[in-house]
Design an enzyme around this catalytic site. Structure first.
Site, PDB file in Angstrom:
ATOM      1  N   SER A  23       0.833  -1.211   0.000  1.00 40.54           N
ATOM      2  CA  SER A  23       0.000   0.000   0.000  1.00 40.54           C
ATOM      3  C   SER A  23       0.864   1.255   0.000  1.00 40.54           C
ATOM      4  O   SER A  23       0.350   2.368   0.133  1.00 40.54           O
ATOM      5  CB  SER A  23      -0.926  -0.010   1.220  1.00 40.54           C
ATOM      6  OG  SER A  23      -0.186  -0.202   2.401  1.00 40.54           O
ATOM      7  N   THR A 155     -39.264  28.325 -10.063  1.00 38.45           N
ATOM      8  CA  THR A 155     -39.636  27.010  -9.551  1.00 38.45           C
ATOM      9  C   THR A 155     -39.988  26.215 -10.811  1.00 38.45           C
ATOM     10  O   THR A 155     -40.500  26.795 -11.777  1.00 38.45           O
ATOM     11  CB  THR A 155     -40.848  27.062  -8.591  1.00 38.45           C
ATOM     12  OG1 THR A 155     -41.970  27.546  -9.312  1.00 38.45           O
ATOM     13  CG2 THR A 155     -40.598  27.952  -7.389  1.00 38.45           C
ATOM     14  N   HIS A 156     -39.689  24.942 -10.829  1.00 40.30           N
ATOM     15  CA  HIS A 156     -39.872  24.106 -12.035  1.00 40.30           C
ATOM     16  C   HIS A 156     -39.109  24.675 -13.231  1.00 40.30           C
ATOM     17  O   HIS A 156     -39.483  24.434 -14.367  1.00 40.30           O
ATOM     18  CB  HIS A 156     -41.354  23.966 -12.418  1.00 40.30           C
ATOM     19  CG  HIS A 156     -42.246  23.612 -11.268  1.00 40.30           C
ATOM     20  ND1 HIS A 156     -42.556  22.318 -10.926  1.00 40.30           N
ATOM     21  CD2 HIS A 156     -42.883  24.404 -10.361  1.00 40.30           C
ATOM     22  CE1 HIS A 156     -43.354  22.325  -9.866  1.00 40.30           C
ATOM     23  NE2 HIS A 156     -43.552  23.574  -9.507  1.00 40.30           N
ATOM     24  N   SER A 277     -13.542  26.626 -27.866  1.00 45.98           N
ATOM     25  CA  SER A 277     -13.709  25.366 -28.578  1.00 45.98           C
ATOM     26  C   SER A 277     -12.638  25.281 -29.654  1.00 45.98           C
ATOM     27  O   SER A 277     -12.220  26.284 -30.213  1.00 45.98           O
ATOM     28  CB  SER A 277     -15.097  25.341 -29.215  1.00 45.98           C
ATOM     29  OG  SER A 277     -15.096  24.473 -30.323  1.00 45.98           O
ATOM     30  N   LYS A 283     -17.345  30.107 -29.197  1.00 50.42           N
ATOM     31  CA  LYS A 283     -17.677  29.526 -27.896  1.00 50.42           C
ATOM     32  C   LYS A 283     -16.819  29.961 -26.728  1.00 50.42           C
ATOM     33  O   LYS A 283     -15.643  30.206 -26.857  1.00 50.42           O
ATOM     34  CB  LYS A 283     -17.659  27.994 -28.006  1.00 50.42           C
ATOM     35  CG  LYS A 283     -18.757  27.550 -28.941  1.00 50.42           C
ATOM     36  CD  LYS A 283     -19.327  26.211 -28.739  1.00 50.42           C
ATOM     37  CE  LYS A 283     -19.350  25.629 -27.393  1.00 50.42           C
ATOM     38  NZ  LYS A 283     -20.079  24.390 -27.379  1.00 50.42           N
ATOM     39  N   ASN A 285     -16.690  28.261 -23.101  1.00 55.68           N
ATOM     40  CA  ASN A 285     -17.289  27.142 -22.373  1.00 55.68           C
ATOM     41  C   ASN A 285     -17.032  27.209 -20.869  1.00 55.68           C
ATOM     42  O   ASN A 285     -15.907  27.468 -20.444  1.00 55.68           O
ATOM     43  CB  ASN A 285     -16.742  25.816 -22.911  1.00 55.68           C
ATOM     44  CG  ASN A 285     -17.149  25.585 -24.354  1.00 55.68           C
ATOM     45  OD1 ASN A 285     -18.221  26.015 -24.774  1.00 55.68           O
ATOM     46  ND2 ASN A 285     -16.297  24.920 -25.108  1.00 55.68           N
ATOM     47  N   GLU A 290     -18.524  22.796 -15.231  1.00 54.15           N
ATOM     48  CA  GLU A 290     -18.930  21.455 -15.685  1.00 54.15           C
ATOM     49  C   GLU A 290     -18.106  20.368 -14.988  1.00 54.15           C
ATOM     50  O   GLU A 290     -18.623  19.311 -14.604  1.00 54.15           O
ATOM     51  CB  GLU A 290     -18.751  21.330 -17.197  1.00 54.15           C
ATOM     52  CG  GLU A 290     -19.713  22.199 -17.983  1.00 54.15           C
ATOM     53  CD  GLU A 290     -19.331  22.243 -19.449  1.00 54.15           C
ATOM     54  OE1 GLU A 290     -19.766  21.353 -20.188  1.00 54.15           O
ATOM     55  OE2 GLU A 290     -18.574  23.152 -19.848  1.00 54.15           O
ATOM     56  N   TYR A 317      -9.558  -6.020  12.810  1.00 55.18           N
ATOM     57  CA  TYR A 317      -8.895  -5.617  11.571  1.00 55.18           C
ATOM     58  C   TYR A 317      -8.977  -6.725  10.528  1.00 55.18           C
ATOM     59  O   TYR A 317      -8.843  -7.901  10.829  1.00 55.18           O
ATOM     60  CB  TYR A 317      -7.427  -5.267  11.830  1.00 55.18           C
ATOM     61  CG  TYR A 317      -6.695  -4.876  10.548  1.00 55.18           C
ATOM     62  CD1 TYR A 317      -6.780  -3.589  10.039  1.00 55.18           C
ATOM     63  CD2 TYR A 317      -5.960  -5.825   9.822  1.00 55.18           C
ATOM     64  CE1 TYR A 317      -6.152  -3.233   8.856  1.00 55.18           C
ATOM     65  CE2 TYR A 317      -5.325  -5.485   8.632  1.00 55.18           C
ATOM     66  CZ  TYR A 317      -5.430  -4.189   8.149  1.00 55.18           C
ATOM     67  OH  TYR A 317      -4.808  -3.851   6.979  1.00 55.18           O
ATOM     68  N   GLN A 322      -7.342  -2.011   4.157  1.00 53.21           N
ATOM     69  CA  GLN A 322      -6.321  -1.258   3.421  1.00 53.21           C
ATOM     70  C   GLN A 322      -6.964  -0.520   2.235  1.00 53.21           C
ATOM     71  O   GLN A 322      -6.435   0.473   1.753  1.00 53.21           O
ATOM     72  CB  GLN A 322      -5.235  -2.225   2.929  1.00 53.21           C
ATOM     73  CG  GLN A 322      -4.093  -1.550   2.192  1.00 53.21           C
ATOM     74  CD  GLN A 322      -2.885  -2.457   2.074  1.00 53.21           C
ATOM     75  OE1 GLN A 322      -2.182  -2.679   3.055  1.00 53.21           O
ATOM     76  NE2 GLN A 322      -2.651  -3.005   0.907  1.00 53.21           N
TER      77      GLN A 322
HETATM   78  N1  ARG Z   1      -1.162  -1.243   5.172  1.00 57.14           N
HETATM   79  C1  ARG Z   1      -2.096  -1.715   6.159  1.00 57.14           C
HETATM   80  C2  ARG Z   1      -3.438  -0.979   5.976  1.00 57.14           C
HETATM   81  O1  ARG Z   1      -3.456   0.019   5.349  1.00 57.14           O
HETATM   82  C3  ARG Z   1      -1.555  -1.487   7.516  1.00 57.14           C
HETATM   83  C4  ARG Z   1      -2.116  -2.365   8.568  1.00 57.14           C
HETATM   84  C5  ARG Z   1      -1.607  -3.741   8.408  1.00 57.14           C
HETATM   85  N2  ARG Z   1      -2.041  -4.601   9.470  1.00 57.14           N
HETATM   86  C6  ARG Z   1      -1.960  -5.926   9.373  1.00 57.14           C
HETATM   87  N3  ARG Z   1      -2.381  -6.600  10.401  1.00 57.14           N
HETATM   88  N4  ARG Z   1      -1.507  -6.517   8.310  1.00 57.14           N
HETATM   89  O2  ARG Z   1      -4.444  -1.414   6.444  1.00 57.14           O
END
Ligand code: ARG
Length: 460
Positions: A23, A155-156, A277, A283, A285, A290, A317, A322
């Site tokens: 991660s 309105t509408h 454009s 144009k 825009n 948007e 957990y 993650q």
């Molecule tokens: N990278 C993990 C997360 O974002 C950290 C926690 C990891 N914990 C574990 N027990 N593997 O959730």
């Protein structure tokens, strides 16, 4: 690379599995929070005698060094690391040797990641709050500028009653005040520290969670360690608050797009915030508006994402968690950008008050006021409504407006009508008679502006 958690298994994990598991690409955003959190943890371990004071000092020093090196660019994040927590600990141990290995006493990555995420989002809430306040202040300034500019209220999407442009803009300022209050609520509930919940069950060490919480600016601690590591309500709640705020920005964007169209020509957006454009030379825009409208969809998606990740997760957990971060980060980034762009664009928005007034003069927008006039002369509202409706019909048939009907024509509809009808149906009279609290009169809009400014002043 040997894993800090290697021990239980014998074979190396597959490269594919490592990549899938990692991660670091997104949680490295929380490097600063991770390091500050660890510094408070080290200080607590030292103060409680779980490690020596000298070891605590060395850890804090080492962590500060990593933080400094990261901000100076002298240390770069290793994309091969599993996550930011592992990365920081590995660098620390590399730099300090054995003492580095003591940092993870009496905690787990489960409470660590929950801590980092809360601290990171707390900073985001503060940043988004400041931007929301800026935008609300911009709306107040614009409303002040156009507090007497008469336009049709709809309105509408049908012309309904005359209002002022300032009044309409203040409606959006009110929405932003509620957004600020939602962000504040979210921050209050978020601001409890999970550190010390450890893996899920707490710890046998004599820790001081309150001390860590106070050092990190929390108002208290999560009272149940299982909940502390599993709770991501704060992330879902922030996405919900941001979704609502984006919905407000999107409604405003929609109106800006409509008003700046050739059909309306009520406003002109500044050149710096519009595009041309590649093929149609005429144009101009409203791309920014948007995009804000479009990006609202992705923030809603982020909200659905986090809710769906959490739905059905058993305590405590799970690695699914993650997946809690990227969407929430995206929601924050998106909301921040949209608020900045809106606050940058609106000061340069010019209202074509002549066009607004003309549109307000064309749609029999004062028919209610004509009915009210007859009520004032003694008719019950329902009867007055009928006469006013019949007169509108007559105008449409004969290509006239209520202002151009002669007194004779009025008298044929009702003997009660006299010369003063013309002042009563005059658009500026219509607007400025609406002195009821929250109404469209200049005086009332001024009060609204003052109230919003005071509320902004009182919002930290
Ligand atoms: N990278 C993990 C997360 O974002 C950290 C926690 C990891 N914990 C574990 N027990 N593997 O959730």
């Amino acid at each position: 690379m040997t894993k800090l958690w290697a021990g239980r298994t014998e074979a190396e994990t597959a490269k594919l599995a490592d990549d899938f598991n990692s991660s670091i690409a997104f949680d490295s955003r929380m490097a600063k929070q991770d390091i500050t959190g660890s510094m408070a943890h080290a200080a607590m371990l030292g103060a409680k005698g779980i490690i020596s004071e000298a070891e605590a000092a060395a850890l804090i020093d080492g962590l500060q060094g990593i933080l400094d090196d990261l901000s100076a660019g002298a240390l770069s994040i290793d994309p091969q690391a599993e996550d930011i927590h592992m990365f920081v600990e590995a660098v620390l141990t590399e730099r300090l040797g054995d003492v580095g290995k003591k940092l993870h006493t009496a905690r787990s990555r489960n409470d660590q990641v929950a801590l980092d995420f809360r601290m990171y989002l707390r900073g985001e809430i503060d940043g988004i709050t400041a931007l929301t306040k800026t935008l609300a202040a911009v709306l107040c300034d614009k409303a002040e500028e156009y507090k007497a500019a008469i336009m049709p209220g709809y309105t509408h999407l049908q012309r309904a009653q005359p209002i002022t442009f300032g009044h309409q803009l203040m409606a959006y300022a009110m929405m932003l005040l509620r957004d600020l209050s939602r962000l504040g609520d979210c921050r209050r509930r978020l601001n409890l520290s999970p550190i010390g919940c450890c893996a899920l069950a707490g710890t046998t060490y004599d820790t001081d969670r309150e001390m860590e919480a106070a050092a990190l600016g929390f108002d208290g601690i999560c009272l149940n360690s299982i909940d502390g590591v599993s709770d991501r309500d704060f992330a879902a709640e922030l996405c919900a608050a941001l979704s609502i705020e984006m919905m407000h920005l999107s409604r405003l964007s929609e109106e800006l797009i409509l008003w700046s169209s050739w059909e309306f020509q009520f406003i002109e957006l500044p050149d710096a915030y519009t595009t041309g454009s590649s093929i149609m030379p005429q144009k101009k825009n409203p791309d920014m508006a948007e995009l804000v409208r479009g990006k609202t969809g992705r923030v809603y998606g982020d909200l659905m994402g986090i809710l769906t990740v959490l739905k059905g997760l058993p305590l405590a957990y799970n690695k699914d968690m993650q997946e809690d971060k990227e969407g929430v980060f995206d929601a924050c980034d998106t909301a921040r950008m949209c608020l900045e762009v809106m606050a940058g664009m609106l000061p340069g928005m010019k209202a074509r008050t002549d066009r607004m007034l003309r549109a307000a003069s064309e749609g029999f927008i004062n028919a209610t006021d004509l009915a009210d006039y007859l009520v004032m002369k003694g008719l019950p509202f329902r009867s007055a409504y009928k006469i006013s409706g019949a007169l509108v019909k007559q105008c449409i048939r004969e290509g006239k407006t209520l202002e151009t009907l002669s007194l004779e024509e009025y008298k044929q509809a009702s003997a009660l009508i006299e010369e003063d009808v013309y002042t009563h149906i005059d658009l500026s009279t219509c607007v400025n008679k609406r002195v009821s609290a929250g109404g469209t009169s200049v005086q009332s809009v001024e009060k609204q502006i003052a109230a919003v400014r005071a509320a902004l002043e009182a919002t930290p």
